[in-house]
Design a protein around this motif. Sequence first.
Motif, mmCIF file in Angstrom:
data_model
loop_
_atom_site.group_PDB
_atom_site.id
_atom_site.type_symbol
_atom_site.label_atom_id
_atom_site.label_comp_id
_atom_site.label_asym_id
_atom_site.label_seq_id
_atom_site.Cartn_x
_atom_site.Cartn_y
_atom_site.Cartn_z
ATOM 1 N N ASP A 145 43.284 88.095 -13.468
ATOM 2 C CA ASP A 145 44.477 88.371 -14.286
ATOM 3 C C ASP A 145 44.816 89.858 -14.261
ATOM 4 O O ASP A 145 45.990 90.243 -14.162
ATOM 5 C CB ASP A 145 44.255 87.926 -15.731
ATOM 6 N N GLN A 146 43.796 90.686 -14.370
ATOM 7 C CA GLN A 146 44.029 92.131 -14.381
ATOM 8 C C GLN A 146 44.565 92.616 -13.038
ATOM 9 O O GLN A 146 45.477 93.454 -12.984
ATOM 10 C CB GLN A 146 42.730 92.852 -14.742
ATOM 11 N N ASN A 178 56.580 93.980 -28.726
ATOM 12 C CA ASN A 178 57.675 93.200 -28.127
ATOM 13 C C ASN A 178 58.919 93.167 -29.011
ATOM 14 O O ASN A 178 59.880 92.453 -28.718
ATOM 15 C CB ASN A 178 57.206 91.768 -27.848
ATOM 16 N N VAL A 190 53.193 94.725 -12.156
ATOM 17 C CA VAL A 190 53.922 95.756 -12.892
ATOM 18 C C VAL A 190 54.243 96.942 -11.985
ATOM 19 O O VAL A 190 55.270 97.608 -12.144
ATOM 20 C CB VAL A 190 53.116 96.197 -14.145
ATOM 21 N N ARG A 225 50.915 93.028 -31.552
ATOM 22 C CA ARG A 225 51.495 92.444 -30.337
ATOM 23 C C ARG A 225 52.985 92.159 -30.543
ATOM 24 O O ARG A 225 53.812 92.391 -29.647
ATOM 25 C CB ARG A 225 50.754 91.170 -29.957
ATOM 26 N N ASP A 271 54.399 96.926 -21.365
ATOM 27 C CA ASP A 271 55.442 95.916 -21.590
ATOM 28 C C ASP A 271 55.068 94.890 -22.654
ATOM 29 O O ASP A 271 55.716 93.851 -22.772
ATOM 30 C CB ASP A 271 55.781 95.195 -20.283
ATOM 31 N N LYS A 328 57.176 95.858 -9.566
ATOM 32 C CA LYS A 328 58.397 95.391 -10.224
ATOM 33 C C LYS A 328 59.587 96.252 -9.851
ATOM 34 O O LYS A 328 60.712 95.762 -9.693
ATOM 35 C CB LYS A 328 58.182 95.383 -11.742
ATOM 36 N N THR A 366 52.391 93.034 -22.818
ATOM 37 C CA THR A 366 51.642 91.891 -22.297
ATOM 38 C C THR A 366 50.278 91.787 -22.965
ATOM 39 O O THR A 366 49.585 92.784 -23.144
ATOM 40 C CB THR A 366 51.452 92.013 -20.775
ATOM 41 N N LYS A 367 49.894 90.565 -23.307
ATOM 42 C CA LYS A 367 48.548 90.298 -23.808
ATOM 43 C C LYS A 367 47.674 89.974 -22.601
ATOM 44 O O LYS A 367 47.602 88.839 -22.153
ATOM 45 C CB LYS A 367 48.556 89.142 -24.799
ATOM 46 N N LEU A 368 47.015 90.989 -22.081
ATOM 47 C CA LEU A 368 46.203 90.841 -20.869
ATOM 48 C C LEU A 368 44.802 90.374 -21.237
ATOM 49 O O LEU A 368 44.246 90.798 -22.255
ATOM 50 C CB LEU A 368 46.143 92.177 -20.131
ATOM 51 N N ALA A 406 48.496 97.430 -20.775
ATOM 52 C CA ALA A 406 49.460 96.332 -20.690
ATOM 53 C C ALA A 406 50.304 96.262 -21.965
ATOM 54 O O ALA A 406 51.518 96.017 -21.907
ATOM 55 C CB ALA A 406 48.734 95.014 -20.452
ATOM 56 N N TYR A 441 48.194 91.473 -12.702
ATOM 57 C CA TYR A 441 49.085 92.215 -13.595
ATOM 58 C C TYR A 441 49.374 93.606 -13.035
ATOM 59 O O TYR A 441 50.536 94.039 -13.008
ATOM 60 C CB TYR A 441 48.465 92.340 -14.995
#
Length: 790
Positions: A420-421, A548, A428, A544, A410, A431, A412-414, A406, A424
Motif C-alpha cells: 500500500d505504501q 479532508n 501521488v 482525518r 491529501d 499524479k 489519505t488514511k495509509l 499521506a 501510494y
Amino acid sequence: MSDDSATRAGRQRREVGDMETREIFDAAPLSVSQFLSEPSQGLYIPPYQRAYSWELPKIRRLLSDVAHGLDQLAEFEDSICFLGTVIALRDINYTTVEPKYRSQVPSKVMTIIDGQQRMTTLLLLTTVLHEEIRVRAEKLARNDEPSVWCYNQALDVTGRLANCFEEDMRYGEHRYYPRMIRSYYDVWSRNKGEARYRSPVGYYLESYGAYARGEELAKPYKHLLVEPEKTDGLDVEAYRHLDRMRDQMRSMLRKAVNGGVKREEDVLLPLGSDIAQSRNLQFALFNSEFPESIVERLGEEAKEVPLTRLIVFANYLLHRVTVAVVTAKREDYGFDMFEALNTTGQPLTAIETFKPRAIQAEGLDEWQESESKTHFDVVEAYLDREGSTSADKRQAVTSSVLLPFAMFQDGTKLTKRLNDQRRYLRGVFDKDTDVEARRKVLSGLAQVARFYEGPWASPSKVPACEDASLRQQAGISLAALREGGHDIVVGLLTRYYAAHRLAHPETVEMAARQFLIAAQSCGAFYALWRGAFGGTAGIDGVYRSLMNHESSDESAPRFARLSSDLTEVPSVESLQSYLRERLQEQGIHDKEQWVARASLTPVYQSSKPLTRLLLLAASHNSTPDNSDSGLVVRGKSGLLETLDPERWGDAAFATIEHVAPQKPPVSGGWKKDLYDDPELIERIGNLTLLPAVENASASNRSWHLKRLMFQALSAATVEEAEKMLADAEAEELRLGSGAQQIVKQSRYLPLVAAVAQRDDEWTADFVAERSKRLCSLAWDALTPWLGFEQ
C-alpha cells in the motif's frame, strides 16, 4: 446449458485463470550453473537495493552449507544444497535498466528484488574457485595420466565457472559483460566509451573477467582498488568490503584443502581418499567413475589432491546447489511475493523502492545537484538515524513518516502494509508530471522528517516567537502529544511547521505564531477530548475528517496540501473553530458539561501523559484554598507557571501519585467507601504530582502517614522540612530528597500542599469534590488555547 457444457466452461475458466497466474508469477528450482550461466541473461541490481554487506559469519555459513551437502553426496546420491529463494523481475522492456543503450542490453534482464546478497556471494565464490583451480592446474607437471586428467577437469570446470561470472556477447571491443551490475553506476555495452562498470560488484567482475581471459594463467589475481575519483560518489569502503570478503573466502578454501582446518567453524571438504572411495560422488558430479590411477593418486600426498578437492567442490556448487527462482512480470508482484516468503531477510522500505522513480524524474545526470535529492537526503538521513538498529525498526520509522505524510498530502488514511505504501508513493508522485509539482511532493516528505527531528523531538526546537508564553504552551503541548503517542496530529502540524520553515523573512514571525497556536490547539483538544472520554473515542477520525474538510470559502487552502504551495495553510482560527465544533457535537463544549464528564473519567487508566497534562493545567497559577481545606483555587496570573516544557520534565513532577492506594492496604487506614466504585481511585481527584519517593512502600501507607509524607514534601522552609523529614524517617518513610531540595520543589506543588492541609478523612465524597475542582481549573487553563471565549 447442459451439465457437460457447464463443466467444460468451468474448466476453461479455470484454465484461463491458471494461465493468467502463470503469466504473473513463475517459479523454478535452478542450479547455480543454470541460473548464472543462462545464455544472454544479465542480472541487474536496482538502485533501492543496499550495497553488498554480508560479513564473514554469513559467508562461512554459506560455504559450510555447500560443503555439508557435498559431504552428504558421498552417501546419498540425491544430495542437494538449497540456498533459498531469489525473487526477480523479468524485465522484458528494460524499464528498470538505467542508464542503458537499448541495443546493447542483454536480451534477458533479471532485476533482483530479493537475493542480491546471496547472488553476489555466489558470484564472488565462482571467481575465487576459478582462480584457485586455474593457478593450481597450471602448476601440474602433466606428465602422467593423473595429472593430465586433473588438468583437463580443471579446464572444464573453470570454463563453466567463467560462464557464471561473465557473458560473452560474441563481438565488440567490450564483448564480455559482467554477469551482474548495478543501476546508475554500471552500463552494459560492447562499445568503447559506452561500457562502464563503477559499482563495487560491476568493477570487480569486469576486472576479474579481464584477468581470467589473460595469458598469464599461473599468476594469481591481484585486485586493484578503484580510484576514488571513479566511484561516482560511492563510498570507497563498499569496494574495500567486497575485496575483504573475497579474500576471506579464498582463505577459507585454501585452509580447507591445504590441511589448515583447526576450528569447529572452519569449512570442511571431503578428503581425497573419501572422494576416491565414493562411487556416488563420482557418478553424480562427473557422470563416471574415476580412472584407477586417479583413485590411487588421491590416496597420496600429491598436488592433484587439493586441486581435485576444489574441482569436486566447484562441480557440486555448479550443479547441486540450487535456488528457487521466482520471477514476476511486474515489480509490484515481485515485492508482494517477497513479503509473503520473507521471514528472516530485510525487506526494503517503501521509500527505498520509491527512490529510483524520484531519480528517473529528475534525470540521472541532474540528480546529484537537484532539489529533489536534497529533499531525499533529509528523509534518508532521518531514517538512518532513527531506524539503524534493525530492519524492523527501519520499517516502523518509515511508516511513521509515510502515514502522516499521506495525511499531510491529501488526507489519505495509509496503512502500514508495504505494498500500500509503495503504490501510494508512486501514485501521488506521478499524479502531476510537472517536475516542480513532484519536487513539492518530495519536499513535503522531507518536511515530515524535519518536524519529527525538530519540535516533535524536543521543546527546545520549537520555533522562536516574541510571545514567550505561547511558545511555552506549544512546547508542553507537543511534549504531551508525543509522550501520549498522539501522532495522528503529525501530518496536520507538519503543514504549519513547513509553512513556517519555508516562509519569507517578512512573514516568518507570523508563520511561527500560526504553528505555535496550531500545536497549542491540538494539545488542548487532546486534553479536553480524552479527559472527557478517557479512551480515544474516535479522536483519530476527527483529524482525518479535518484533513479532508472543504471550507465554504473555495479560495481558502485545505488542511491537506493537495496541489497548494507548502506555505499556504488554513488560518489557525479555522482549525480552532473546527475542533470546537467537534466538542460541541459531543456535548462537552461548555465548562459545566465538560467538568461533569471529566470528573468521572478514570483518567489514570487511560493515559499517564494525559493525566500529567491535566494535573499541570489544574496546578497552573493555583494555590491552596484556605476556605476549603484540601482543595486549590486559581490565584493571580503569573503566580505559578506549570504549563511550561521545563515543568513537564521537572523532577518535582516525576511521579503521578494516588492519594488513596489503588488497592486497600491490608493494614487498613482508609475509608471503605473509596473502594465501592473501582474507578474512583483512578480519577483526577485522587491523584497528584510528586517528586520520586525513595521507597515505593510509602504509597500503600495509611492516610495519616500519607499526609505526613505530603506535609514533608510541601515544607516551605528548610527548618520545617528538616523536622518533617525526621518525623517521616521515624515512620520509615524515606523521601529521597534533602531539606533544601524539598523547599526548592515545594513551590511547584500546590496540589500536594493543599492535600497536606486536609485534617479530615480522605473520603469518596471528597475525591468527587476534588475531581470537579481540578477539572474546573484545567478547563480554565486549557480552553483559551483552543480559542474559547472566557
